[in-house]
Structures are given as C-alpha cells and as structure tokens.
Design an enzyme around this catalytic site. Structure first.
Site, PDB file in Angstrom:
ATOM      1  N   ASP A  78      10.478  -7.979  -5.566  1.00 33.86           N
ATOM      2  CA  ASP A  78      10.023  -6.629  -5.910  1.00 33.86           C
ATOM      3  C   ASP A  78      10.582  -5.551  -5.000  1.00 33.86           C
ATOM      4  O   ASP A  78      10.728  -4.402  -5.394  1.00 33.86           O
ATOM      5  CB  ASP A  78       8.492  -6.562  -5.893  1.00 33.86           C
ATOM      6  CG  ASP A  78       7.935  -6.589  -4.485  1.00 33.86           C
ATOM      7  OD1 ASP A  78       8.075  -7.627  -3.811  1.00 33.86           O
ATOM      8  OD2 ASP A  78       7.381  -5.572  -4.042  1.00 33.86           O
ATOM      9  N   ASP A  81      11.506  -7.716   0.581  1.00 33.63           N
ATOM     10  CA  ASP A  81      11.134  -9.046   1.059  1.00 33.63           C
ATOM     11  C   ASP A  81      11.529 -10.077   0.005  1.00 33.63           C
ATOM     12  O   ASP A  81      12.247  -9.779  -0.937  1.00 33.63           O
ATOM     13  CB  ASP A  81       9.645  -9.091   1.383  1.00 33.63           C
ATOM     14  CG  ASP A  81       8.783  -8.584   0.227  1.00 33.63           C
ATOM     15  OD1 ASP A  81       9.271  -8.569  -0.913  1.00 33.63           O
ATOM     16  OD2 ASP A  81       7.634  -8.189   0.472  1.00 33.63           O
ATOM     17  N   GLU A 469      12.132   1.488   2.310  1.00 34.58           N
ATOM     18  CA  GLU A 469      12.191   0.289   1.472  1.00 34.58           C
ATOM     19  C   GLU A 469      12.352   0.663   0.003  1.00 34.58           C
ATOM     20  O   GLU A 469      11.622   1.497  -0.524  1.00 34.58           O
ATOM     21  CB  GLU A 469      10.929  -0.554   1.654  1.00 34.58           C
ATOM     22  CG  GLU A 469      10.996  -1.900   0.964  1.00 34.58           C
ATOM     23  CD  GLU A 469       9.831  -2.807   1.325  1.00 34.58           C
ATOM     24  OE1 GLU A 469       9.950  -4.028   1.124  1.00 34.58           O
ATOM     25  OE2 GLU A 469       8.792  -2.299   1.807  1.00 34.58           O
TER      26      GLU A 469
END
Length: 492
Positions: A78, A81, A469
């Site tokens: 997603d 990570d 991110e």
C-alpha cells in the site's frame, strides 16, 4: 453584513483560482498520467509479468498465504512498507475503476495500463475472497515489518495471514472489497465479459457476507490492523458504498431498495466532507447523485442534497472548519498524508462537475453559486499544485518535472536494487539507507508523497513519513483527474 460575508469568499476564491501562474507555464498532464499509473508497477507484490516497466523491482512474497494453506501472492504494497493491507488495497482498486469509468475515454494510450493496474488488484481480491464466508484482509505482521528496512525482494519478516469470517466480522473491509469488485466489473464488462461476470458474482457474495455478519474489522483484528488501518469511522458507510457500486454494476432493484431503506440507518449524510479509505460518505453521495442529475432516480434526491452540501463544505472561503487552504492554495485536512485528501476530494469535485454539466445544474452555496466550471477550476488548481505550482516550486510526483522529492519514505526505492546489489540485505542492514542523507537510488516514478503541511513547507526526508511516504490511495484518484486534464490541457 450580508455583503461583507460575500466579499471575503469571492476574494479568496479569486486569489486561489484566478491569480496568474507564478510557478510554471503549464503542465504535461499526459506525461503525469503515464507516470501516475507507472507507480502502481513499483508497488506490485508477487511474480512480476514480462511487461513490467520498472525494472529495478523483482519478484517478491511469492509464498504469501502458504501458512494458511492458500495462495495470496500478488496484489499491492500500500505504501513504503511491505505489508499487504486489504482495506486500502480494495479502496485503491475501487478508485482506479471509477477513474476509468468516468475518465477512461480521455486517457488515450494510457487506458490499457490503467486497466492492467485494476486487474492486478482484482486478481488478488479474487484470491482473498475465494472461500465463501471468509475474506483474507492482510498479509504480513506490521510490527515485524516496521522494525526492518529491507527490500520486498529480501523480505524475511513474518508473513502472518489475517482473515475475517462469520465469527470475526469486518463489514468495512468486506464492503469495500465488494465495491472494488463491482466497480471493476464495469471496467471489464466489454473488455472481458466472463471476467466481469466473475467479479460481479463475487462482489454479490462478499456484500451479502458483509451485510449479514456486521461489525468493524478493527474490533475483530485490533492488534493486527490498528493503528495502521484501523476503522475509525465505522462500517456503516462501506455497506452503503458497496450497495451503491453493486446497484451501478447490476441495476438490481434489491440494491436500490437497500440504499433507500438504509440511508438514515447507515448515516449517509454524516461527515460529508470526508472521503478516503476509511470514510466513504462524500463518495457515496456523489456516486448516487449522478442518477438523480440524469433524471432517473428521484428516490435518491436526498443523496444529491448531501452531495451539494459536500461541495459547499470544501469551497475556499466558505469551507467547513475541518477544511483549510494553505497560502499556496493547497486543500488541507488534519492528520497525516494530506495528499490523500487532496486527490480524493478533487476527484469528487471533478466527477460532480461533469454530472452537473450534463444536467445543466449548479450548486447553490448560500450567496455563492458553485458552477461546474468553478468545481473544475478548484480541482485543476489542486492538481497543478501537486505538479509544481506551489511556493516550494516542487513537484510532489516523483519523476515529474525537474525538482521533486528525492528521499521518499519507501524501502524498495531507498535500498540498492537487486541488480546493483544481488546479495541479501538484512532487516537491520537497511537502516543505513533509511538514515542516509543521499537521494534514493531507485526512482519510484509517478509516486505522489504525503506532501507539505498547511504552511506549504516540505522536508524531503525519509523519517518524516507522514509527508514523504507515497501510497496507492493517493495516486488512484489522481489517475482520473489526470485522465481528464490530459485531454483538456488548454482548458482554463
């Protein structure tokens, strides 16, 4: 007093929308569209196909699901990570599908790549829902994963499998999964009729499970999914959302009746200026309102009233207290990863503007009138901000423009690729790459990061994950926006 209250919103709208562009002469929306879709190839899990374009990625997590005796390889990571979270993955798939349904005709040669991005998601969701009465909702232990900084190709953390079932319900993630499968069935209706029927049949089954065994999946799986993708908003909106997509895909009366019967019970009018992986309220109202505006469903009139209220709540100058605009013109909501709000709410503005245009309607917002043109201008302003029209002069899409984030919070991007460093890089060995001041060695082309704060400031630094991110659910609505503006690049 009335005149004063009108003057401020008009001035602010003018400043945010009509001030001369001081940052760029224009944008190549077609190039941005190509890159926004390419990003999803960088997020792929499983065995990569021969036509994989981001070559620094390799096969990963091929044995996912084996501990539970099932094949759960594939799907998307997603964010930065290596966990596969089913809730945001399903929402991503829904939004990619909606992008194609509404704006696919303007995507040109990139349409085929957008369709591939949807199928990579639905192929996985079909695996995750293959057993009746069970939905596999996560692969990987988030705590174990977040304790490491390693490439997905080297992953040696726990790949624990988590599921919901009759005794451990999750109407939120199951409802969103049903929505994704139903929306995708529309995408494949003419392209692959048999696959489309499979998707719709599975969506029907998964929705029935979600509705019959009601509950929030974060209650059943609290220690696995919280605080990462904990359901803060309740499961009621996902039941309406799933029913809305099933109604659109199947045209069955039962879903229409479910929506009408449960509108108040499932709180369709709540928190109208929210839309994202956890909260579907604004999306439900905009999606259902299309039928009202087409003159086909007067029984859904209250959803249009909710949608109109949503529009008024995010207009610059008269917006809801939960919605702000930075001095540089960026829509800002509280919480991390603000760009997820920017892209998803802008998508709804653009979609609704098109529905209003076809119906020759406007939205009355007190003393202001929100025309379809105004809604498109607000959405375009947000897209242009992302692409570089901002006080930092920075594109928040990796690989677009001359200046973009170089130190994004993303394991695979920040650690040397397998082709450059063939030997294994262990859990803690990757920490030096995380802490390094050097740019990431692998460009995750098309990734849009969490973005700047309300002061328009952005630290290009991996540890600031809320801003640096990227996520799939930031990019998915942006695909639709860029699809539209790539065909209307001269539109003002």
């Amino acid at each position: 007093m009335a005149r004063k209250s009108l003057i401020f919103p008009v001035i602010l709208l003018a400043v945010l929308l009509f001030s001369p562009p001081i940052y760029s002469a224009g944008h190549d929306y077609r190039d941005a569209l190509r890159k926004s879709i390419l990003f999803f190839e960088g997020q792929r899990s499983g065995k990569l196909p021969p036509d994989q374009r981001l070559k620094w990625r390799r096969d990963s997590a091929l044995r996912d699901g084996s501990s539970a005796g099932v094949d759960l390889s594939g799907g998307y990571y997603d964010a930065g990570d290596n966990i596969k979270f089913g809730f945001p993955m399903a929402f991503t798939t829904t939004m990619l599908s909606w992008s194609i349904i509404d704006f696919g005709k303007t995507m040109g040669p990139e349409l085929k790549n957008a369709v591939k991005a949807v199928k990579w998601g639905t192929d996985y969701l079909l695996k995750a829902t293959a057993i009746p009465g069970v939905v596999f909702v996560q692969v990987g232990d988030a705590y174990s994963d977040h304790n490491c900084w390693e490439r997905p190709e080297d992953m040696d953390t726990l790949r624990t499998v988590y599921k919901i079932d009759r005794a451990h319900p999750g109407s939120d993630v199951a409802g969103e999964t049903a929505a994704a499968l139903a929306a995708a069935s529309i995408v494949f209706r003419k392209r692959d009729p048999s696959y489309s029927r499979l998707l719709l049949d599975r969506a029907t089954r998964v929705f029935a499970f979600a509705n019959r065994y009601r509950g929030a999946y974060s209650n059943s799986l609290y220690h696995a999914v919280c605080p990462f993708y904990c359901d803060f908003n309740g499961y009621q909106d996902e039941l309406l959302w799933g029913a809305a997509w099933l109604h659109k895909a199947s045209r069955k009366r039962a879903y229409r009746e479910f929506i009408v019967k449960n509108e108040v019970i499932l709180k369709a009018g709540d928190t109208i200026n929210e839309f994202g992986w956890d909260n579907k309220h604004a999306g439900i109202n905009v999606l259902i309102s299309k039928e009202v505006l087409m003159g086909k469903a007067e029984y859904f009139e209250s959803f249009k009233q909710n949608a109109d209220g949503f529009i008024c709540s995010i207009l610059p100058g008269i917006s809801h207290p939960q919605v702000q605009y930075s001095r540089g013109g960026l829509l800002v909501k509280t919480g991390g990863s603000n760009m997820q709000h920017v892209t998803s709410l802008s998508f709804l503005l653009l979609a609704y503007s098109n529905y209003l245009s076809h119906a020759k309607k406007v939205v009355p917002c007190g003393e202001l009138t929100a025309s379809p043109s105004l809604l498109r201008q607000i959405a375009k302003r947000q897209v242009d901000y992302i692409l570089g029209d901002n006080p930092m002069g920075l594109s928040y899409m990796v690989g677009y423009g001359q200046k973009f984030p170089r130190r994004i919070h993303h394991r695979g991007s920040s650690v040397p690729s397998v082709s450059v460093h063939p030997s294994h890089i262990g859990c803690k060995e990757g920490s030096r790459y995380f802490l390094s001041p050097n740019p990431n060695p692998n460009l995750l082309v098309g990734a849009v990061v969490g973005g700047p704060n309300v002061t328009d400031a952005f630290p290009d630094s991996r540890p600031y994950f809320q801003q640096s991110e990227p996520t799939t659910y930031i990019n998915a609505p942006l695909v639709g926006l860029l699809g539209y503006f790539s065909a209307h690049s001269s539109w003002r």
